[in-house]
Scaffold this active site. Sequence first.
Site, PDB file in Angstrom:
ATOM      1  N   THR A  25       0.814  -1.220   0.000  1.00 21.94           N
ATOM      2  CA  THR A  25       0.000   0.000   0.000  1.00 21.94           C
ATOM      3  C   THR A  25       0.843   1.263   0.000  1.00 21.94           C
ATOM      4  OG1 THR A  25      -1.820  -1.096   1.112  1.00 21.94           O
ATOM      5  CG2 THR A  25      -1.709   1.268   1.385  1.00 21.94           C
ATOM      6  N   THR A 285      -1.238 -21.740  20.433  1.00 26.86           N
ATOM      7  CA  THR A 285      -2.591 -21.366  20.848  1.00 26.86           C
ATOM      8  C   THR A 285      -3.251 -20.472  19.807  1.00 26.86           C
ATOM      9  OG1 THR A 285      -3.922 -20.215  22.505  1.00 26.86           O
ATOM     10  CG2 THR A 285      -1.668 -19.434  22.226  1.00 26.86           C
TER      11      THR A 285
END
Length: 354
Positions: A25, A285
């Site tokens: 970007t 996790t």
Amino acid sequence: MFTSLFHDSRRLAMSRLLILYTGGTIGMRPSPAGYVPGEGFAERLAAQLAAHGGEALPSYRLVEMAPAIDSANLEPPTWNRLVEVLARHWDDHDGVVILHGTDTLAYTASALSFMLGTLDKPVVLTGAQIPLGQPRSDAPGNLALAMQVAAHPAAPREVCIAFHDRLLRGNRARKVDSLAMAAFDSPNAPWLGEAGIELRLEQVPTLPEGTPDFSSVAFEADRVGVLHCHPGMSPRLVETMLEDSRLQGLVLLTYGAGNPPGLEGHLMERLQRATESGLVVVNLTQCHRGSVRQGAYASGATLNEAGVIAGQDLTPEAALTKLQVLLGRGLRGMTLREAMATPLRGEMTAPAAI
Ligand code: ASP
């Protein structure tokens, strides 16, 4: 594939920084189809820096990747190309800034940290949420911060990310917000620095310094994958994935402290068979912050028996790129397992310290 453009030949002889533009970007232009990599980046960069106090920033030499890409299209061989450019220009500069799309910026920062190993000057990645030259663009601020850090004598000699006034360890960082300017954070590690009126570099334990390893990595497609556990996960899809003989490393994303679903014993039985035949499985996790405690719950303890490595507080980006780089460097079996369980470049907390 790289073209070298020299922003200012007068500056070239004494340029302090190498700026390596890959796309994203920061250098894009609006088009009817949405933002696309735009032409004339060198001129636009020079104009924007001139308009934003660039005279006070370190001099630079710009190398542009051709073609500039939307980083969503990035593939691992590009990391070798970046390392080649770094190798070519390393000795001529005090530091490096890499301009990169934000989507896969954390992957590239992680991959480069494992590829380069020890560093003797900073490598700072940055990008922007709004392109250079657009109203409210965050590019000038991010760029200025990255340049100041890359030229700072006390900056950490490691791959880091400078974004929205934060300086983060590259292999601890994640893109945490798709819309906010504060797009990056390192949920499991303290920031390396913060910019207010002054640039403050934190006194975090530094990584060993040294000459980088510029050797290329034999990346191969299909070697690594991610299995994201969820209620209703299909045993059939798990089976298909784990049966793929090309798969050599797997990141397993489990619940909470590292707990997988039982799937009536199917998942564990399949994982055990896979690890016995050499697949390296790392358990992380799904939580935004924290670490796995494989064994705190009976459901997680089964993973220890199945030969799954507890990935501690690694980010998925760091786990995947670490697997890709180590596999590409030829590590296998126990050597690979041990390396995955050990912090190599500050990417994870060592088990004993957790
Ligand atoms: N899709 C863009 C890229 O990653 C997003 C950005 O740069 O912010 O290249």
